[in-house]
Design an enzyme around this catalytic site. Structure first.
Site, mmCIF file in Angstrom:
data_model
loop_
_atom_site.group_PDB
_atom_site.id
_atom_site.type_symbol
_atom_site.label_atom_id
_atom_site.label_comp_id
_atom_site.label_asym_id
_atom_site.label_seq_id
_atom_site.Cartn_x
_atom_site.Cartn_y
_atom_site.Cartn_z
ATOM 1 N N ASN A 179 -21.484 4.067 20.436
ATOM 2 C CA ASN A 179 -20.460 5.077 20.697
ATOM 3 C C ASN A 179 -20.631 5.695 22.077
ATOM 4 O OD1 ASN A 179 -19.713 4.518 18.129
ATOM 5 N ND2 ASN A 179 -20.575 6.377 17.222
ATOM 6 N N GLY A 215 -21.632 2.451 10.092
ATOM 7 C CA GLY A 215 -20.291 2.650 10.638
ATOM 8 C C GLY A 215 -19.908 1.721 11.770
ATOM 9 N N TYR A 247 -10.100 7.108 30.119
ATOM 10 C CA TYR A 247 -11.417 7.677 29.788
ATOM 11 C C TYR A 247 -11.456 9.184 30.059
ATOM 12 C CZ TYR A 247 -12.582 2.925 28.843
ATOM 13 O OH TYR A 247 -12.567 1.660 28.280
ATOM 14 N N HIS A 254 -23.395 1.123 25.019
ATOM 15 C CA HIS A 254 -22.079 0.844 25.618
ATOM 16 C C HIS A 254 -21.641 1.928 26.607
ATOM 17 C CE1 HIS A 254 -20.787 -2.046 22.115
ATOM 18 N NE2 HIS A 254 -21.688 -2.563 22.910
HETATM 19 N N1 APR Z 1 -17.978 6.208 7.285
HETATM 20 C C1 APR Z 1 -18.562 4.989 7.434
HETATM 21 N N2 APR Z 1 -17.934 3.955 8.018
HETATM 22 C C2 APR Z 1 -16.686 4.143 8.456
HETATM 23 C C3 APR Z 1 -16.004 5.383 8.317
HETATM 24 C C4 APR Z 1 -16.723 6.442 7.695
HETATM 25 N N3 APR Z 1 -16.169 7.654 7.518
HETATM 26 N N4 APR Z 1 -14.753 5.251 8.849
HETATM 27 C C5 APR Z 1 -14.668 3.990 9.294
HETATM 28 N N5 APR Z 1 -15.817 3.310 9.053
HETATM 29 C C6 APR Z 1 -16.154 1.925 9.390
HETATM 30 C C7 APR Z 1 -14.977 0.962 9.339
HETATM 31 O O1 APR Z 1 -14.844 0.448 8.014
HETATM 32 C C8 APR Z 1 -15.402 -0.110 10.332
HETATM 33 O O2 APR Z 1 -16.159 -1.137 9.687
HETATM 34 O O3 APR Z 1 -16.589 1.916 10.736
HETATM 35 C C9 APR Z 1 -16.336 0.635 11.311
HETATM 36 C C10 APR Z 1 -15.724 0.866 12.676
HETATM 37 O O4 APR Z 1 -15.526 -0.368 13.291
HETATM 38 P P1 APR Z 1 -14.917 -0.502 14.767
HETATM 39 O O5 APR Z 1 -13.677 0.308 14.887
HETATM 40 O O6 APR Z 1 -14.819 -1.951 15.061
HETATM 41 O O7 APR Z 1 -16.023 0.222 15.690
HETATM 42 P P2 APR Z 1 -17.398 -0.364 16.246
HETATM 43 O O8 APR Z 1 -18.030 -1.293 15.276
HETATM 44 O O9 APR Z 1 -18.190 0.786 16.714
HETATM 45 O O10 APR Z 1 -16.897 -1.194 17.498
HETATM 46 C C11 APR Z 1 -17.859 -1.848 18.300
HETATM 47 O O11 APR Z 1 -16.140 -2.396 19.850
HETATM 48 O O12 APR Z 1 -14.400 -2.226 21.401
HETATM 49 C C12 APR Z 1 -15.564 -1.812 20.976
HETATM 50 O O13 APR Z 1 -17.018 -1.094 22.642
HETATM 51 C C13 APR Z 1 -16.319 -0.678 21.482
HETATM 52 O O14 APR Z 1 -18.485 0.118 20.799
HETATM 53 C C14 APR Z 1 -17.272 -0.430 20.338
HETATM 54 C C15 APR Z 1 -17.433 -1.815 19.732
#
Ligand code: APR
Length: 232
Positions: A92, A175, A56, A109
């Site tokens: 995020n 996202g 981190y 989170h």
């Molecule tokens: N614009 C829009 N969407 C996007 C872009 C973009 N430029 N780039 C990527 N994405 C989308 C991807 O298609 C995906 O569906 O963003 C999403 C990201 O998904 P994850 O990586 O799973 O992230 P997130 O949903 O925030 O994860 C949730 O999991 O481990 C954890 O605690 C962590 O808060 C996080 C949680």
């Protein structure tokens, strides 16, 4: 979007992708290079605090070289100009929403730029590194840890979030892959209580079928367009 006054926006890693912050899942994602069991569970913190704190610390330091993108800026504009209620719930741990100027928001989170005292629960702003064993200003325990909600822990502010999701007229998810609960379930709660639901995401997600409308594309394009529609 006539008849909407109360908006809840949920954001995930995809909104920060165009700023150069890695997402979690998919190619190049954080969970490709690290086992989440090694850096994102209470057990990992107990077993190897040096590794977890360093992980981190490095992500906190990396925030210095990124900046908010058009999607963060558009949401901050919505926050400033929307006359009704609004809550931006982000999963995020970066600080790009607030650096863009958003105020009506919370970090469910946790935050890289915050420490959490494992003994008394105090959360406070943190700059720089956080070595294991750092002492809490409030209770003097050597128990400061990164203010990151690990797998198996309760996200922050859940009461406030659940009330906001149940009361909104429009729920917008931006996202996020819909892979992690409880956030992945908010769309169904919002819908159950009668809200309209909209997903803005690069790819179809596990949750897409639960939304009234899904728009596919980059957040840096879709979010400014949607905000323009809301403020027109
Ligand atoms: N614009 C829009 N969407 C996007 C872009 C973009 N430029 N780039 C990527 N994405 C989308 C991807 O298609 C995906 O569906 O963003 C999403 C990201 O998904 P994850 O990586 O799973 O992230 P997130 O949903 O925030 O994860 C949730 O999991 O481990 C954890 O605690 C962590 O808060 C996080 C949680």
């Amino acid at each position: 979007m006539r008849g909407v006054s109360n908006i809840v926006v949920l954001t995930g890693a995809g909104i920060s992708a165009e700023s150069g912050v890695p997402t979690f899942r998919g190619p190049g994602g954080l969970w490709e290079g690290h086992r989440l069991e090694d850096v994102c569970t209470p057990e990992a913190l107990a077993d190897d605090p040096v590794l977890v704190h360093r992980f981190y610390d490095e992500r906190r330091a990396a925030l210095e070289s990124v900046a908010p993108n058009a999607a963060h800026v558009a949401l901050a504009r919505l926050d400033r100009d929307w006359p009704g209620e609004l809550l931006i719930i982000t999963q995020n741990v970066d600080d790009l929403h607030e650096r863009a100027g958003a105020r009506r928001m919370l970090h469910m989170h946790g935050e890289l730029k915050s420490s959490l005292c494992a003994a008394c629960g105090d959360r406070r702003a943190l700059a720089g590194m956080l070595p294991p064993g750092a002492v809490c200003d409030v209770c003097s325990a050597a128990a400061l840890r990164p203010d990151i909600v690990f797998f198996g822990e309760m996200p922050h502010d859940m009461e406030r979030i659940e009330a906001a999701v149940a009361n909104c007229d429009l729920f917008v998810s931006i996202g996020t892959s819909g892979a992690v609960y409880p956030a992945a379930g908010f769309v169904r709660t919002a819908r159950y209580y009668g809200a309209r639901t909209l997903e803005l995401n690069l790819d179809p997600t596990a949750g897409s079928i639960f939304f009234d409308e899904t728009r596919q594309g980059a957040a840096g394009v879709l979010v400014p367009q949607w905000v323009e529609e809301m403020l027109a």
